[in-house]
Each structure stands twice: as structure tokens, then as C-alpha cells.
Design a protein around this motif. Structure first.
Motif, PDB file in Angstrom:
ATOM      1  N   LEU A  64       0.837  -1.187   0.000  1.00  0.00           N
ATOM      2  CA  LEU A  64       0.000   0.000   0.000  1.00  0.00           C
ATOM      3  C   LEU A  64       0.882   1.251   0.000  1.00  0.00           C
ATOM      4  O   LEU A  64       1.804   1.374   0.803  1.00  0.00           O
ATOM      5  CB  LEU A  64      -0.891  -0.005   1.244  1.00  0.00           C
ATOM      6  N   GLY A  65       0.587   2.163  -0.918  1.00  0.00           N
ATOM      7  CA  GLY A  65       1.352   3.387  -1.018  1.00  0.00           C
ATOM      8  C   GLY A  65       2.453   3.360  -2.058  1.00  0.00           C
ATOM      9  O   GLY A  65       2.978   4.406  -2.452  1.00  0.00           O
ATOM     10  N   TYR A  66       2.813   2.155  -2.513  1.00  0.00           N
ATOM     11  CA  TYR A  66       3.901   2.026  -3.484  1.00  0.00           C
ATOM     12  C   TYR A  66       3.526   2.682  -4.807  1.00  0.00           C
ATOM     13  O   TYR A  66       4.320   3.444  -5.384  1.00  0.00           O
ATOM     14  CB  TYR A  66       4.233   0.550  -3.692  1.00  0.00           C
ATOM     15  N   THR A  67       2.324   2.401  -5.290  1.00  0.00           N
ATOM     16  CA  THR A  67       1.887   2.953  -6.574  1.00  0.00           C
ATOM     17  C   THR A  67       1.751   4.460  -6.505  1.00  0.00           C
ATOM     18  O   THR A  67       2.145   5.179  -7.434  1.00  0.00           O
ATOM     19  CB  THR A  67       0.556   2.312  -6.994  1.00  0.00           C
ATOM     20  N   TYR A  68       1.188   4.965  -5.407  1.00  0.00           N
ATOM     21  CA  TYR A  68       1.035   6.413  -5.247  1.00  0.00           C
ATOM     22  C   TYR A  68       2.397   7.108  -5.268  1.00  0.00           C
ATOM     23  O   TYR A  68       2.600   8.091  -6.002  1.00  0.00           O
ATOM     24  CB  TYR A  68       0.307   6.711  -3.931  1.00  0.00           C
ATOM     25  N   THR A  69       3.342   6.593  -4.482  1.00  0.00           N
ATOM     26  CA  THR A  69       4.657   7.220  -4.403  1.00  0.00           C
ATOM     27  C   THR A  69       5.395   7.119  -5.728  1.00  0.00           C
ATOM     28  O   THR A  69       6.042   8.083  -6.166  1.00  0.00           O
ATOM     29  CB  THR A  69       5.500   6.558  -3.292  1.00  0.00           C
ATOM     30  N   ASN A  70       5.300   5.968  -6.384  1.00  0.00           N
ATOM     31  CA  ASN A  70       5.965   5.808  -7.673  1.00  0.00           C
ATOM     32  C   ASN A  70       5.367   6.754  -8.720  1.00  0.00           C
ATOM     33  O   ASN A  70       6.082   7.241  -9.595  1.00  0.00           O
ATOM     34  CB  ASN A  70       5.848   4.365  -8.156  1.00  0.00           C
ATOM     35  N   THR A  71       4.069   7.002  -8.617  1.00  0.00           N
ATOM     36  CA  THR A  71       3.423   7.930  -9.549  1.00  0.00           C
ATOM     37  C   THR A  71       3.999   9.334  -9.386  1.00  0.00           C
ATOM     38  O   THR A  71       4.277  10.030 -10.376  1.00  0.00           O
ATOM     39  CB  THR A  71       1.903   7.957  -9.319  1.00  0.00           C
ATOM     40  N   LEU A  72       4.200   9.766  -8.136  1.00  0.00           N
ATOM     41  CA  LEU A  72       4.797  11.084  -7.901  1.00  0.00           C
ATOM     42  C   LEU A  72       6.214  11.129  -8.470  1.00  0.00           C
ATOM     43  O   LEU A  72       6.605  12.112  -9.120  1.00  0.00           O
ATOM     44  CB  LEU A  72       4.829  11.386  -6.407  1.00  0.00           C
ATOM     45  N   ALA A  73       6.985  10.072  -8.219  1.00  0.00           N
ATOM     46  CA  ALA A  73       8.360  10.031  -8.723  1.00  0.00           C
ATOM     47  C   ALA A  73       8.376  10.053 -10.251  1.00  0.00           C
ATOM     48  O   ALA A  73       9.211  10.739 -10.862  1.00  0.00           O
ATOM     49  CB  ALA A  73       9.072   8.791  -8.190  1.00  0.00           C
ATOM     50  N   LEU A 109       3.936  20.949 -11.606  1.00  0.00           N
ATOM     51  CA  LEU A 109       4.809  21.016 -10.431  1.00  0.00           C
ATOM     52  C   LEU A 109       4.021  21.380  -9.176  1.00  0.00           C
ATOM     53  O   LEU A 109       4.271  20.829  -8.094  1.00  0.00           O
ATOM     54  CB  LEU A 109       5.912  22.042 -10.677  1.00  0.00           C
ATOM     55  N   VAL A 110       3.062  22.292  -9.294  1.00  0.00           N
ATOM     56  CA  VAL A 110       2.255  22.679  -8.134  1.00  0.00           C
ATOM     57  C   VAL A 110       1.487  21.474  -7.595  1.00  0.00           C
ATOM     58  O   VAL A 110       1.438  21.226  -6.382  1.00  0.00           O
ATOM     59  CB  VAL A 110       1.293  23.822  -8.504  1.00  0.00           C
ATOM     60  N   MET A 111       0.866  20.699  -8.502  1.00  0.00           N
ATOM     61  CA  MET A 111       0.136  19.506  -8.074  1.00  0.00           C
ATOM     62  C   MET A 111       1.075  18.461  -7.472  1.00  0.00           C
ATOM     63  O   MET A 111       0.731  17.768  -6.505  1.00  0.00           O
ATOM     64  CB  MET A 111      -0.629  18.914  -9.257  1.00  0.00           C
ATOM     65  N   PRO A 141      11.168  18.957   0.532  1.00  0.00           N
ATOM     66  CA  PRO A 141      11.798  20.269   0.316  1.00  0.00           C
ATOM     67  C   PRO A 141      12.492  20.408  -1.037  1.00  0.00           C
ATOM     68  O   PRO A 141      12.542  21.516  -1.591  1.00  0.00           O
ATOM     69  CB  PRO A 141      12.819  20.357   1.467  1.00  0.00           C
ATOM     70  N   TYR A 142      13.014  19.323  -1.570  1.00  0.00           N
ATOM     71  CA  TYR A 142      13.686  19.414  -2.866  1.00  0.00           C
ATOM     72  C   TYR A 142      12.721  19.829  -3.976  1.00  0.00           C
ATOM     73  O   TYR A 142      13.100  20.555  -4.905  1.00  0.00           O
ATOM     74  CB  TYR A 142      14.352  18.084  -3.218  1.00  0.00           C
ATOM     75  N   PHE A 143      11.465  19.393  -3.907  1.00  0.00           N
ATOM     76  CA  PHE A 143      10.501  19.757  -4.944  1.00  0.00           C
ATOM     77  C   PHE A 143      10.021  21.204  -4.803  1.00  0.00           C
ATOM     78  O   PHE A 143       9.390  21.731  -5.712  1.00  0.00           O
ATOM     79  CB  PHE A 143       9.312  18.798  -4.921  1.00  0.00           C
ATOM     80  N   TYR A 144      10.322  21.808  -3.662  1.00  0.00           N
ATOM     81  CA  TYR A 144       9.981  23.222  -3.464  1.00  0.00           C
ATOM     82  C   TYR A 144      11.139  24.144  -3.822  1.00  0.00           C
ATOM     83  O   TYR A 144      11.037  25.359  -3.644  1.00  0.00           O
ATOM     84  CB  TYR A 144       9.548  23.465  -2.015  1.00  0.00           C
ATOM     85  N   TYR A 145      12.208  23.576  -4.327  1.00  0.00           N
ATOM     86  CA  TYR A 145      13.319  24.407  -4.791  1.00  0.00           C
ATOM     87  C   TYR A 145      12.852  25.244  -5.978  1.00  0.00           C
ATOM     88  O   TYR A 145      11.967  24.835  -6.734  1.00  0.00           O
ATOM     89  CB  TYR A 145      14.500  23.516  -5.192  1.00  0.00           C
ATOM     90  N   THR A 155      17.822  23.339 -11.090  1.00  0.00           N
ATOM     91  CA  THR A 155      16.515  22.809 -10.703  1.00  0.00           C
ATOM     92  C   THR A 155      16.457  21.304 -10.918  1.00  0.00           C
ATOM     93  O   THR A 155      15.951  20.559 -10.070  1.00  0.00           O
ATOM     94  CB  THR A 155      15.406  23.499 -11.518  1.00  0.00           C
ATOM     95  N   GLU A 156      16.969  20.847 -12.063  1.00  0.00           N
ATOM     96  CA  GLU A 156      16.928  19.410 -12.362  1.00  0.00           C
ATOM     97  C   GLU A 156      17.671  18.592 -11.310  1.00  0.00           C
ATOM     98  O   GLU A 156      17.201  17.526 -10.893  1.00  0.00           O
ATOM     99  CB  GLU A 156      17.543  19.133 -13.745  1.00  0.00           C
ATOM    100  N   ALA A 157      18.830  19.083 -10.872  1.00  0.00           N
ATOM    101  CA  ALA A 157      19.631  18.341  -9.891  1.00  0.00           C
ATOM    102  C   ALA A 157      18.896  18.235  -8.558  1.00  0.00           C
ATOM    103  O   ALA A 157      18.910  17.172  -7.917  1.00  0.00           O
ATOM    104  CB  ALA A 157      20.980  19.025  -9.700  1.00  0.00           C
ATOM    105  N   GLU A 158      18.236  19.295  -8.139  1.00  0.00           N
ATOM    106  CA  GLU A 158      17.518  19.273  -6.863  1.00  0.00           C
ATOM    107  C   GLU A 158      16.288  18.371  -6.935  1.00  0.00           C
ATOM    108  O   GLU A 158      16.004  17.630  -6.001  1.00  0.00           O
ATOM    109  CB  GLU A 158      17.112  20.697  -6.466  1.00  0.00           C
TER     110      GLU A 158
END
Length: 340
Positions: A64-73, A109-111, A141-145, A155-158
Motif C-alpha cells: 500500500l502506497g507504493y503505486t502512489y509514491t511511484n506515480t509522484l516520482a 509542479l504545483v500539483m 523540500p527538494y521539490f519546493y526548490y 533545478t533538475e539536480a535538486e
């Protein structure tokens, strides 16, 4: 003397022709690259991507949660590695000139940021007093860079560091430390309710901005000319979107719809039990269908914004309709999740 002048003129003409041909070829190349780089990314299958990730890590279990997290990644990876790569921080043509795809990237990016914050603050925590997950505390925090940094760090590196931290959390979701897993994901109604609150605000804001070009006066919905004039006298002018800017809002909404569409599909997968128990699966399907309609192909080479009943189509109002439909379903989902 005459022969020398003739040769000089021919040489000058040859140089001018050379520069002209070089300029023409450069322009053609930039146009072709611009069309390729400016294309919106395709939709992807969240389950196929999760399975692919499991094969890469030699694992067979998708907790549980694997698919959700992988989708964000994977949303992050698509933004970084689509045709032309990440465009927003480009400082040279053609990326510098591609404002539509830049707005698309920002909307997505906002979503992505909202969904990552929900994962860190709600989905991965048992209670408000629970300790947060160590990898998610690094990832968010890295996605809020800043989204337009081209210098070091870029930006890409962060964002890539954020992706790597999400992948570490996914690995820990699969491993046990004693009798409990090293990382947790709680698909509860109260967690989903808190995330839905954020989605409602995002969609409501996009719908309002898209509708702000719905008349010749460019007023917000439900605002009269007299009310606008009174607000301007008081020094609080009402927000309005000019016809030169509405395409930026349109593509931002497209990017937000693209990202949220995949996130909702992942929620439908990992929150399946609670959605069925609350009889809310149909509500999520309505949101997904509205966002799928918002992502229909654009047949015009430019964004048209005629009058509501005018000769030309109004793309911003069409997009606003789909966004408002998704927002209405999100309101229903919030109420359902908030019931006992």
C-alpha cells in the motif's frame, strides 16, 4: 580597377548569402526543435510504471502506497526527461521562447508539490503526534526548490534528489524491521479528506482565473462593471486576465490537470478499500473523467478565446468547465470522507 571592384562585390554578396543561408537554416532548426520540445507529455499507466520499477529493484511486492509514491516520482521524471527535458530554466532558444510548456510544467509542479506534502504530512503518518518519515522529510523540500534555476545547483539536480528520496521510501515500504515495515502508508478517510481540501483550492483558483476572460471586460465571474470600478477607486483592483495572458493560465491548467489525473488514478488504487467502504469510488471516477476531458487534444495552432456565444470558440471557458466539474466532485469527495 573595375575587375577588382567586381570581385569585391561578388565576395561581399557571397558572404551575405552565406549568412542568409545560415540564418535560415538556424531558424528552421529552432522551429522544428521548438515544436518537438513544446509538445505536452503523454499520459502513462500508473500500474505499468509501478511494475517496471519493481523489476528494476528486483522486488515482487507492491505494498500500500507504493503505486502512489511511484506515480509522484514518475511525474517528476517525465517533467525532467520529456522531449527537450525541463524547459522552465532554459536561458537560450528555443527553450527560452516556449512559454506554453513552461506554464504546463509549473501547473504540474504545483500539483506534484501538494501531493508530496500530503504524503509526508498525512499519508505516511499514523497520528498528528507521530514522527515523520525520514526519507519523505528529505524529498519534499527538494521539490519546493525554485523552478527556474539554471546555475548551480540547477533545478533538475535538486528535483532528482527528491526523486531519489521517494525511491528510498518505496524500498522501505517493502522491507520489515522486526514485525513492522520500515516505512508506513495509511490510506485513511481523514488523510484523504485533508489532501482533498488542498485540491479543491487549487482547482477553484484555476477555474476562477480561466473564467476571468469570459467577457470583453475581463471581469471575474459574478462581478459587475460597477463593482469593479468601486474596487479600483478603493485601491483594490479586481483580478483580471488579459487576452495576451490567458493562454498562460490555460497551459498551467493543462499541466495541473495532467499531473492530478495521474495522482487521482494512484489514489483510486491505494485508497481502494476506503473509497469502496464510503461508496466514493464513483466520485473519484467523475474527477478523473473531467480531467481526461480537460486533456483532450488541441486542434487549433493557437488558443482561441472568443466570446461565450461568439463566432470563435473560447478555450479558457471550456477548460474552466472541466476544471469546475472536477472541483465539484472534489467537494463531494471531501464531504464523503468527512462523514463518520
Amino acid at each position: 580597377m573595375a575587375d577588382s571592384d567586381t570581385q569585391h562585390d561578388e565576395k561581399s554578396k557571397g558572404i551575405l548569402w552565406g549568412f542568409g543561408v545560415l540564418g535560415l537554416v538556424t531558424t528552421i532548426v529552432l522551429i522544428i526543435l521548438g515544436a518537438w520540445w513544446g509538445a505536452e507529455p503523454e499520459q502513462f499507466n500508473i500500474n505499468d510504471e509501478a511494475t517496471k520499477r519493481m523489476k528494476e529493484t528486483n522486488t515482487t511486492e507492491a505494498p500500500l502506497g507504493y503505486t502512489y509514491t511511484n506515480t509522484l516520482a514518475h511525474i517528476s521524471e517525465v517533467l525532467l526527461h520529456k522531449s527537450g527535458g525541463y524547459i522552465t530554466n532554459d536561458v537560450a532558444p528555443p527553450g527560452l521562447l516556449l512559454d506554453n510548456v513552461k506554464n504546463f510544467e509549473y501547473g504540474a509542479l504545483v500539483m506534484l508539490r501538494d501531493a508530496t506534502s500530503a504524503l509526508r504530512n498525512h499519508f505516511a503518518r499514523d497520528q498528528s503526534q507521530s514522527a515523520e518519515d525520514s526519507d519523505l522529510a528529505i524529498a519534499e523540500p527538494y521539490f519546493y526548490y525554485e523552478n527556474d534555476s539554471w546555475a548551480l545547483p540547477s533545478t533538475e539536480a535538486e528535483y532528482q534528489k527528491g526523486i531519489d528520496a521517494l525511491h528510498k521510501y518505496m524500498i522501505r515500504l517493502q522491507k520489515y524491521g522486526g514485525n513492522v515495515k520500515q516505512a508506513q502508508f495509511y490510506s485513511r478517510a481523514d488523510n484523504l479528506w485533508q489532501y482533498t481540501e488542498v485540491v479543491i483550492k487549487r482547482l477553484g483558483g484555476l477555474s476562477t482565473r480561466l473564467s476571468a476572460n469570459s467577457s470583453s471586460e475581463n471581469l471575474g465571474p459574478g462581478i459587475s462593471i460597477e463593482e469593479r470600478e468601486e474596487a479600483e477607486k478603493l485601491g483594490t483592483p479586481l483580478a483580471k486576465i488579459s487576452w495576451l495572458e490567458i493562454d498562460d493560465v490555460f497551459y498551467e491548467a493543462r499541466g495541473a490537470s495532467w499531473a492530478l489525473l495521474h495522482i487521482l488514478r494512484a489514489i483510486k488504487h491505494d485508497f481502494k478499500d476506503i473509497l469502496l467502504d464510503k461508496r466514493a469510488m464513483r466520485t473519484v471516477d467523475i474527477m478523473i473523467k473531467a480531467l481526461e476531458n480537460a486533456m483532450n487534444p488541441i486542434l487549433s495552432p493557437m488558443i482561441l478565446n472568443g466570446g461565450g456565444y461568439g463566432l470563435f470558440a473560447n478555450y479558457s471557458l471550456t477548460m474552466a468547465t472541466y476544471i469546475a466539474r472536477a472541483n465539484a466532485a472534489a467537494l463531494d469527495l471531501r464531504d464523503i470522507m468527512n462523514r463518520g
